[in-house]
Design a protein around this motif. Sequence first.
Motif, mmCIF file in Angstrom:
data_model
loop_
_atom_site.group_PDB
_atom_site.id
_atom_site.type_symbol
_atom_site.label_atom_id
_atom_site.label_comp_id
_atom_site.label_asym_id
_atom_site.label_seq_id
_atom_site.Cartn_x
_atom_site.Cartn_y
_atom_site.Cartn_z
ATOM 1 N N THR A 28 0.910 -1.201 0.034
ATOM 2 C CA THR A 28 0.225 -0.042 0.109
ATOM 3 C C THR A 28 0.912 1.251 -0.074
ATOM 4 O O THR A 28 1.840 1.438 0.691
ATOM 5 N N GLY A 30 0.333 5.844 -0.577
ATOM 6 C CA GLY A 30 -0.763 6.851 -0.542
ATOM 7 C C GLY A 30 -0.995 7.414 -2.021
ATOM 8 O O GLY A 30 -2.187 7.748 -2.325
ATOM 9 N N HIS A 87 -7.268 1.026 -5.983
ATOM 10 C CA HIS A 87 -7.315 2.191 -5.005
ATOM 11 C C HIS A 87 -8.519 1.668 -3.926
ATOM 12 O O HIS A 87 -9.413 1.316 -4.415
ATOM 13 N N TYR A 88 -8.017 1.802 -2.665
ATOM 14 C CA TYR A 88 -8.727 1.315 -1.430
ATOM 15 C C TYR A 88 -8.561 2.552 -0.551
ATOM 16 O O TYR A 88 -7.850 3.433 -0.673
ATOM 17 N N PRO A 89 -9.574 2.556 0.664
ATOM 18 C CA PRO A 89 -9.640 3.828 1.595
ATOM 19 C C PRO A 89 -8.339 3.930 2.231
ATOM 20 O O PRO A 89 -7.996 5.176 2.276
ATOM 21 N N ASP A 90 -7.388 2.976 2.369
ATOM 22 C CA ASP A 90 -6.277 3.092 2.777
ATOM 23 C C ASP A 90 -5.030 3.704 1.916
ATOM 24 O O ASP A 90 -3.759 3.780 2.254
ATOM 25 N N GLY A 91 -5.300 3.571 0.569
ATOM 26 C CA GLY A 91 -4.355 4.001 -0.464
ATOM 27 C C GLY A 91 -4.329 2.975 -1.637
ATOM 28 O O GLY A 91 -5.395 2.253 -1.781
ATOM 29 N N HIS A 93 -3.047 0.048 -3.611
ATOM 30 C CA HIS A 93 -2.442 -1.539 -3.394
ATOM 31 C C HIS A 93 -1.895 -1.904 -4.788
ATOM 32 O O HIS A 93 -2.595 -1.847 -5.955
#
Length: 114
Positions: A28, A30, A87-91, A93
């Motif tokens: 991950t 940002g 793209h996921y909420p934490d950045g 991948h």
Amino acid sequence: MKTIWITGSILASVLAVPAFGQVSVGVTIGTPPPPLRYEAPPPIPAPGYVWVDGYWVPQGRRWVWRRGEWQRPPYEGAYWAHPHYDHYPDGWHVHEGYWSHEDHGDHYWDHHHR
């Protein structure tokens, strides 16, 4: 008895991993990856090799380009499933590429970069 338990644990973990199964390593970061680069493959080193495109990999908090390379498929009929980014909420991948038994029909470079 302890030796038998340790040996059995190692054997069970080895048997649980398929030899040529999908391996997806997620990392991950940002910021989104930069656009893919086109690389003209150098001459093929020998018959039977497949060009594996380069891609962006995270290194610390930045993206670094990993150059494409010629690879010999690990078995007859193998297809290369290229790395991809989600793209996921934490950045963002990164999912590493892998050799597969299935043709996933995703031949981006074959169709768009000739």
